[in-house]
Design a protein around this motif. Structure first.
Motif: not given
Length: 729
Positions: A380, A397, A424, A445-446
């Protein structure tokens, strides 16, 4: 419980510029009342020899002009000139005698020591499953480099610079781990100088390798992908006796192979025909490319990319010239991402192909507020923006589509968000005027955020109020200013207030934490931070509005900030102190000259005071991009008009002034402050004291031991407290 510091009404009435002690008060009908604290006696300054030195300049308005420089001899290095060393000792004796008589000085130092005693952490970086970060237990002179195995590992000390010197004046100035986390290259700084020495340590054994690299300055460290060595930038070794004064020219990029002598290092990039060009190189995230930046000043850079895997490859030029600023964000193969202000004053993120770098497409278009940072992390883009100076962070993104905004703890400053493209996680810090920096771990991601490290505090942040106001300045420009104070403090027209500013070099002044300011507020003072032009608070246009021929806007903004504080009922000229460092020291000197009636006290720190000779020493030549050159007739007229050294007003009251500098400052050489102090002391500026505090074995600020910072702050706060009417119990 908050330590009791109060404002004494009896002192508020004192003339702010008078160094004489307050008269003892007598009660009604002979009843005794508590006397106001006695202050220091008027200083008797050492003699500063005045020479007949004169220099000729070309003025666009006047033609050839001769300018006197009677204190030129004070430019000499204190280590080389006995006369300058004697002058420094004499000035220190006078300053110390005055400071020692200031009420509350020892109490300030004692309480500041208590407030400073909290854990502080640097942002962690992960390499090979290991996490590296700095930690200070509170009062350590220098922070310690820690390492831990995995997120749940027990941290251990890897490098403790506090063992390198008895007085804490040798600092760890940065470190970078190899990609597998087995080695760390680190920078050593001595006495606050900008010069660095590079060493390497084995993380498993703690053994320091024989490799030693010298004469490094203004340089990144970047490991080769295989850990065989690292890229760095250095200057030629200066002549003996000129290490802290000579101009920095002929910087070049080298590659050092581990286990070899520095003399064998491979030259990567240099330009002997243009010695004023600086060169810096960093390895791309995938390890394949060296991203090379070139510059001649502090504004604008060129960019090249060198393919490290292609034998005999030549660098490919990506951005030409020095008219704009460009920063590498990341790459996916031969597609590169850069943050740039080219055709975008508020910056944008563009993508380009190495095969045809002239074609650029927007990934993140410029918006209403300036982008301050962008990183390629976890597949990202993480973009940091200033919204009216405070931080905002968004995640996108790789095509630029918004994924989410990161929720921050409040109004303040976020920093960090660097990571690997395939990681991550990322880490960031957050602080505000009333909240020291805590470290957070963010799942990309979360979107989940958790505290990684947070300090235990010796005060309650909720005791302090942070507000932001806007005031009008030259050209009907709206300028923001933060006002911070204890909840018990309200406007009464006479609050002792400290106004801070910088205004230059595209550097924003952010609403972050500084324990020294917190103590000023705990004492009952108000702190104000003016986001004047010259910085980047509102992008390139804000910067351009306060540099070169527009520099007077910076001083106008600061003066208008002071007048706004007075008009809105916070303070008065008798209760207002100002502070700035480096370019901000220039600011304090200039506005004190232009409006001596507006301020009770000034704290110009490590300031650029001689605007006709700043480009003759060390890094001063880089500043021409912000100030202009005194050898340019048009810019000579601008520089001479506001140069603090050349515009001292006589025959009127001048703010009480405590100049601060350091003997090893090779960024803004101490001769600036020495000459300004001598000129002020020789001028007819009224009864307020002009003192100079000269720190030993210290430089421009970075690497200064905590013990020295506490001592200096106690001196400054006691000085402005006395001259703004803030009494200390």
């Amino acid at each position: 419980m908050r330590t009791a510091f109060v404002i004494a009404a009896s002192l508020i009435a004192l003339a702010a510029c008078s160094p004489e002690p307050a008269p003892e008060a007598n009660g009604v009908n002979g009843a005794e009342v508590e006397a106001a604290p006695r202050g220091p006696s008027a200083p008797v300054y050492p003699e500063s020899r005045a020479s007949d030195q004169r220099d000729t300049y070309q003025s666009a308005a006047l033609g050839e002009v001769a300018i006197a420089d009677p204190y030129r001899w004070l430019e000499a290095d204190v280590r080389v000139s006995d006369e300058v060393a004697d002058w420094v000792r004499a000035q220190q004796d006078v300053t110390n005698a005055y400071l020692e008589e200031l009420p509350g000085r020892s109490r300030i130092a004692e309480r500041l020591t208590e407030l400073w005693n909290y854990e502080r952490y640097g942002l962690p970086s992960e390499r090979g499953g290991r996490y590296f970060f700095t930690r200070n237990d509170g009062l350590q002179n220098q922070s310690v480099l820690m390492v831990q195995e995995g997120l749940d590992g027990e941290p251990r000390v890897l490098i403790d610079p506090n063992t390198w010197s008895d007085d804490g004046t040798i600092a760890l100035a940065g470190s970078v781990a190899s990609s597998d986390g087995s080695l760390v290259a680190y920078l050593i700084q001595e006495g606050g100088s900008d010069w660095r020495t590079i060493r390497v340590i084995d993380v498993d054994t703690g053994q320091v390798l024989d490799d030693e690299i010298r004469w490094v300055k203004f340089s990144p460290l970047s490991w080769a992908k295989d850990g065989s060595g690292f890229f760095y930038s250095r200057y030629p070794e200066p002549a003996p006796g000129e290490e802290f004064t000579s101009l920095n020219m002929d910087q070049a990029i080298y590659f050092h192979a581990l286990g070899t002598d520095q003399s064998e290092d491979r030259l990567i990039q240099a330009d002997p025909d243009n010695p004023e060009v600086s060169w810096r190189g960093s390895v791309s995230h995938d390890g394949r490319y060296l991203v090379i930046n070139s510059s001649t000043g502090t504004d604008g850079n060129g960019v090249w990319i060198l393919d490290l895997d292609a034998e005999g490859a030549e660098p490919v030029e990506i951005f030409q010239g020095f008219a704009n600023n460009h920063s590498y964000v990341g790459n996916v193969g031969e597609t590169f991402l850069f943050r740039t202000d080219l055709d975008a004053p508020n910056q944008r993120v563009v993508a380009l192909e190495l095969s045809d770098p002239s074609v650029r497409r927007d990934v993140i278009a410029q918006g209403d507020f300036p982008i301050t940072s962008a990183s390629h992390a976890g597949g990202h883009l993480i973009v940091q923006t200033m919204r009216d100076v405070a931080s905002a962070v968004t995640i996108h993104d790789l095509d630029g589509a918004l994924v989410r905004e990161v929720e921050l703890p409040g109004l303040g400053v976020a920093a960090g968000f660097a990571s690997n493209p395939d990681s991550a996680e990322t880490f960031f810090s957050f602080s505000s005027f009333n909240q020291p920096g805590a470290l957070y771990r963010h799942e990309i991601d979360t979107g989940e955020t958790e505290v990684f490290r947070a300090p235990e505090l010796t005060f309650d942040p909720d005791d302090y109020v942070v507000s932001q106001v806007f005031f009008e300045s030259t050209g009907a420009v709206q300028v923001p200013m933060f006002i911070v104070h204890h909840r018990d403090v309200t406007p009464d027209g006479a609050r002792p207030t400290l106004l801070f500013g910088y205004g230059g070099f595209n550097i924003p002044m952010r609403p972050g934490f500084d324990v020294r300011r917190l103590q000023w507020m705990e004492m009952g003072g108000v702190f104000a931070l003016a986001n004047i032009r010259g910085g980047s608070e509102y992008g390139r246009d804000w910067h351009d509005g306060g540099r070169l021929a527009e520099k007077q806007n910076v001083f106008d903004d600061f003066i208008n900030a002071a007048e706004h504080l007075i008009e809105t009922g916070w303070t008065s000229p008798a209760n207002l102190a100002i502070e700035g460092r480096s370019n901000g020291g220039l600011l304090v000197g200039a506005v004190s000259n232009q409006r001596p009636d507006l301020f009770a006290a000034g704290l110009p720190g490590v300031g650029v005071m001689d605007m006709l000779r700043f480009n003759q020493f060390t890094a001063g030549r880089f500043w021409v991009s912000d100030y202009g050159s005194p050898q340019d007739p048009a810019m000579f007229d601008v520089l001479y008009a506001y140069s603090p050294l050349h515009n001292i007003p006589e025959g009127q009251g001048y703010p009480a002034t405590l100049i601060t500098t350091a003997d090893t400052d090779d960024r803004v050489v101490p001769g600036h402050s020495f000459k300004f102090a001598a000129a002020l002391q020789a001028a007819d500026t009224g009864e307020a004291p002009t003192l100079i505090r000269i720190e030993t074995s210290a430089g421009h600020g970075a690497g200064t031991p905590v013990s020295k910072l506490i001592e200096e702050t106690a001196d400054k706060w006691a000085f402005i407290a006395w001259h703004t009417g803030l009494a200390i119990e």
